[in-house]
Design an enzyme around this catalytic site. Sequence first.
Site, PDB file in Angstrom:
ATOM      1  N   GLU A 140    -123.563   3.334  57.343  1.00 25.91           N
ATOM      2  CA  GLU A 140    -122.125   3.474  57.123  1.00 25.91           C
ATOM      3  C   GLU A 140    -121.610   2.054  56.895  1.00 25.91           C
ATOM      4  OE1 GLU A 140    -117.750   3.861  58.178  1.00 25.91           O
ATOM      5  OE2 GLU A 140    -119.147   3.029  59.616  1.00 25.91           O
ATOM      6  N   ASP A 169    -123.229   3.505  62.419  1.00 23.72           N
ATOM      7  CA  ASP A 169    -121.780   3.330  62.330  1.00 23.72           C
ATOM      8  C   ASP A 169    -121.403   1.848  62.262  1.00 23.72           C
ATOM      9  OD1 ASP A 169    -119.008   4.410  62.679  1.00 23.72           O
ATOM     10  OD2 ASP A 169    -119.101   3.140  64.467  1.00 23.72           O
TER      11      ASP A 169
HETATM   12  C1  GLC Z   1    -116.603   3.872  61.513  1.00 24.58           C
HETATM   13  C2  GLC Z   1    -116.057   5.273  61.712  1.00 24.58           C
HETATM   14  C3  GLC Z   1    -114.613   5.192  62.064  1.00 24.58           C
HETATM   15  C4  GLC Z   1    -114.463   4.392  63.330  1.00 24.58           C
HETATM   16  C5  GLC Z   1    -115.158   3.034  63.209  1.00 24.58           C
HETATM   17  C6  GLC Z   1    -115.316   2.370  64.544  1.00 24.58           C
HETATM   18  O1  GLC Z   1    -116.010   3.228  60.457  1.00 24.58           O
HETATM   19  O2  GLC Z   1    -116.279   6.026  60.551  1.00 24.58           O
HETATM   20  O3  GLC Z   1    -114.058   6.472  62.224  1.00 24.58           O
HETATM   21  O4  GLC Z   1    -113.109   4.190  63.599  1.00 24.58           O
HETATM   22  O5  GLC Z   1    -116.458   3.146  62.690  1.00 24.58           O
HETATM   23  O6  GLC Z   1    -116.344   2.970  65.279  1.00 24.58           O
END
Ligand code: GLC
Length: 679
Positions: free
Chosen positions: A352, A310
């Site tokens: 991500e 993430d």
């Molecule tokens: C990523 C997640 C998002 C979250 C962010 C902070 O982008 O997809 O939903 O707000 O991380 O953890």
Amino acid sequence: MNPPREVLVERLGAAVRDGRLGTWDHAVLVRRLRRWAPDLLDGLRVYTGDPTLLTALAGRVLDLIIGAYATRRPTLRELDETRVLRPDWFADARQVGYVCYPDRFGGTLAGVAARVPYLRELGVTYLHLMPLLASREGPDDGGYAVQDYRRVRPDLGTMDDLAALADTLHENGIALTLDLVLNHVAAEHAWARAAAAGDPQYADYFHTFPDRVEPDRFERTLPEVFPDFAPGNFTWVPGFRSPDGSPAAAGDTSGGTGGEKDGDGTGRWVWTTFNAYQWDLNWANPDVFCELLDVILHLVDVGVDCLRLDAIAFLWKRLGTSCQNQPEVHDIVAALRAALRIAAPGVVFKAEAIVAPEELPAYLGTGRHAGRVCDLAYHNSLMVQLWSALASGDAALARHTLAVPPPKPVTTSWATYARCHDDIGWAVSDADAAAVGLSGPAHRAFLSAFYSGAHPGSFARGEVFQANPQTGDARISGTLASLAGLQAALEPTDGGPPDPEQVDLALGRIFLLHAVVFGYGGIPLLYMGDEIGLRNDPTYLADPDLAEDNRWLHRPWMAWEDAERRHDPGTIEGRVFAGVRHLVAVRTSTPALHAAVESEPVDVGSPALLALLRRHPAGAVLQVYNVTDRWQPLPADAVRKRLGGDAHRWWERLSAWAPHVDAGRLWLAPYAAWWLTAG
Ligand code: GLC
């Protein structure tokens, strides 16, 4: 001869002597270590150039690996071995992903297990369960504010339930993906609490400052992720004790989030890229690396097959930059990846990294990291380009933008998607827009206006998320079906009955979006509810912990009663579900969709058509998508050039027919999606 590596091999011998490893396990780990230690050491050099310190740090890492390997369940070890024999297991055309919130899909983890037959019916092979580890009370950013990585959220179940669910999924041929939130922890996490209490060891786990001097210097080049409800990147934490034992500083508390002073106005500024309650970890500290590696090893031993890293772009901070995509991020991921390959070689990483297209390849590995970092990455640009093409009825920008990135390592794959739990940010660069005669700012503003429904003639019903008046940036929330026009078609604003023609067009867009996602190459991710056309869900407004974040608009509860209609071809649910099932079936029988080759945008002579060519040794596939609501001609020559001259051999796989050539042209219906092959 690599001395540090041999020191590590010797350390494995010691683990046999002290009883932590059996001789068979030792032999396995020696082989893996010899293979991956160079990568591990290379990545860990981000922490020290001193050979002795480097070996010591690698030794710490190895001890964690030994511990995890020793307790790895036999079934998981077997899965590792199977996947080592099929290292592209996540890249072949049989993969179908599904993403859901465990509570919204199944109630609890046991409830998710009970829904496995539904997933099997869809053909799912990969399940991403949205954050389920114990998060803070109150607002928790959808679970991305983790309080305890070793506990499951109590309302969902326990770690044992998670292990049982992983076993059930594996028995059904489904791999389990979980989020690994590694940029930040909740302010309530034990590390954060210890830091705030003045423990110097834990203070170094975070980035904290006594006054605004440093934060202000950083802010000059830092963007804001949540300018609306969490402006700035630093939060004043009252009462945070200085780690050096000096009384807490009396700071200037203006300029960030949090902002409240305690009684005596003392505390520290804490780096919080996201919400005020999400404290960024200091990844320059090797202790943080070891802690998070330990968390990873714990989760993979529970049975997780893929970790979604993430917000991975944010890990490393450097003054004068956006503090995203710094080279050290890739060193850290390379070290984590190598450690994981030694402990559990069947497990993969997914990045991500919602970053500019030119930054994305580094997450799958470029240069010395090629193929050595993440195995999967979200193809954000594809998603953005699809929505952009549908709004403008023009695929020129998509064709240009999707052609730009250099090829990814052949061992890696995309996660392709049309919707996810986050908002859609219009990641269209000014340069790409200019290349096709558009103004970047104007096109981005058009997309926000279009998908919020404000643009005249828009078919979409979404909402603006995080409008930033300073940058003009405005993102969009809304479900796939609502953004694609289904909500507007079913519930016209004049209160009239559903408009069947508009419903057909909306269903055409939904099918097209899924067809690209399934045909592009990579794991197609179905976002829960999209397979039955779920519309926006405004019920989150009644929950004060959720109300200010309209991303919950597109995080609905699974409508199981509606899903009952999925086999009825006369219903919306039945039509969308049948389309998705059909795509799964055709994809699975098209090996040329294996992710090892790229989808190349090609010019077929019409901006109304997005054409993607996949030159796979199993046979070329030319995909053509009509992004408009009108019939469009496709010159037969454009097909001939890619699939060969014999038009009698052309075959459109999705409709299972031989397309008709009329006066040198083929005709695509509104929003038609074609996967053409020859032979
Ligand atoms: C990523 C997640 C998002 C979250 C962010 C902070 O982008 O997809 O939903 O707000 O991380 O953890």
